[in-house]
Design an enzyme around this catalytic site. Sequence first.
Site, PDB file in Angstrom:
ATOM      1  N   SER A   3      -0.265   3.024   0.888  1.00 13.53           N
ATOM      2  CA  SER A   3      -2.180   3.275   1.034  1.00 13.53           C
ATOM      3  C   SER A   3      -2.599   1.959   0.160  1.00 13.53           C
ATOM      4  O   SER A   3      -3.721   1.192   1.046  1.00 13.53           O
ATOM      5  CB  SER A   3      -2.543   4.454   0.591  1.00 13.53           C
ATOM      6  OG  SER A   3      -1.468   5.320   0.696  1.00 13.53           O
ATOM      7  N   LYS A  34      -5.632   7.933 -10.704  1.00 14.35           N
ATOM      8  CA  LYS A  34      -6.535   6.509  -9.842  1.00 14.35           C
ATOM      9  C   LYS A  34      -7.978   6.991  -9.099  1.00 14.35           C
ATOM     10  O   LYS A  34      -8.053   8.125  -9.875  1.00 14.35           O
ATOM     11  CB  LYS A  34      -5.224   6.262  -8.658  1.00 14.35           C
ATOM     12  CG  LYS A  34      -3.661   6.207  -9.030  1.00 14.35           C
ATOM     13  CD  LYS A  34      -3.244   5.953  -7.436  1.00 14.35           C
ATOM     14  CE  LYS A  34      -1.799   6.298  -7.698  1.00 14.35           C
ATOM     15  NZ  LYS A  34      -1.132   6.383  -6.717  1.00 14.35           N
ATOM     16  N   ARG A  45      10.619   2.679  -0.694  1.00 18.17           N
ATOM     17  CA  ARG A  45      10.692   1.305   0.559  1.00 18.17           C
ATOM     18  C   ARG A  45      11.657   0.363  -0.842  1.00 18.17           C
ATOM     19  O   ARG A  45      11.314   0.733  -1.771  1.00 18.17           O
ATOM     20  CB  ARG A  45       8.787   0.866  -0.138  1.00 18.17           C
ATOM     21  CG  ARG A  45       8.366   2.319   1.703  1.00 18.17           C
ATOM     22  CD  ARG A  45       7.482   1.174   0.697  1.00 18.17           C
ATOM     23  NE  ARG A  45       7.082   1.909  -0.281  1.00 18.17           N
ATOM     24  CZ  ARG A  45       5.841   2.726  -1.301  1.00 18.17           C
ATOM     25  NH1 ARG A  45       4.867   2.073  -0.491  1.00 18.17           N
ATOM     26  NH2 ARG A  45       5.190   3.337  -1.628  1.00 18.17           N
ATOM     27  N   HIS A  71       4.726   7.433   5.622  1.00 17.54           N
ATOM     28  CA  HIS A  71       4.419   9.136   5.132  1.00 17.54           C
ATOM     29  C   HIS A  71       4.822  10.226   6.182  1.00 17.54           C
ATOM     30  O   HIS A  71       5.160  11.184   5.631  1.00 17.54           O
ATOM     31  CB  HIS A  71       2.927   9.329   4.800  1.00 17.54           C
ATOM     32  CG  HIS A  71       2.088   8.423   3.103  1.00 17.54           C
ATOM     33  ND1 HIS A  71       1.145   7.945   3.419  1.00 17.54           N
ATOM     34  CD2 HIS A  71       2.839   8.437   2.488  1.00 17.54           C
ATOM     35  CE1 HIS A  71       1.069   7.336   1.972  1.00 17.54           C
ATOM     36  NE2 HIS A  71       2.520   7.618   1.835  1.00 17.54           N
TER      37      HIS A  71
END
Length: 160
Positions: free
Chosen positions: A131, A44, A93, A20
């Site tokens: 994460s 979440k 990614r 990040h």
Amino acid sequence: MKNKSVALYAGSFDPFTYGHQDIVARALTIFDQIIILVAKSPRKTAFLSLESRIDGLKTIYAKNKNVQIFSWDGLVVDYAKKNNIKHIIRGLRPTGDFDNEFQMASMNRDLNKNIDTVFLAAGPDYFHLSSSLVREIFYHGGNIAKYVPDHFIQLMRKIK
Ligand code: ADP
């Protein structure tokens, strides 16, 4: 003088990683100012509380006036509209981000035609970093010093 260009970088940042941080640093070469928008993430269950994530980010960027930290409990496009921001930054990614990110960018644009998403390819050192993997390694007692700024490690230790 021209108005400052501003972009939003929204996410859960649970925890904030060096991946990040790399995106923020590179976004600052394109935009004058980055607003990191920390989502409450209703879908979440957060590991770090919203308050500690905000706190950690404020500490990390205390000396950088071009990075501001806020939280938001709604649609990112609504925050952008309210604050007259036209760009959203996302990191991409090569490990499966594309489909989701493409869908989200398209939906955001459908919700608000004035907003565009700017994708930055993840740096090769951060391809594998997420994460959720960091949380998993931490949970099992692994070393996360390579992945997460020290201040966030301290915050994580407080709740383990
Ligand atoms: P989410 O929106 O799934 O909660 P995060 O909060 O982890 O995602 O991340 C916010 C943004 O940062 C997303 O665009 C995500 O693709 C990007 N990102 C996360 N990890 C990395 C990394 N290692 N390298 C580059 N970008 C990343």
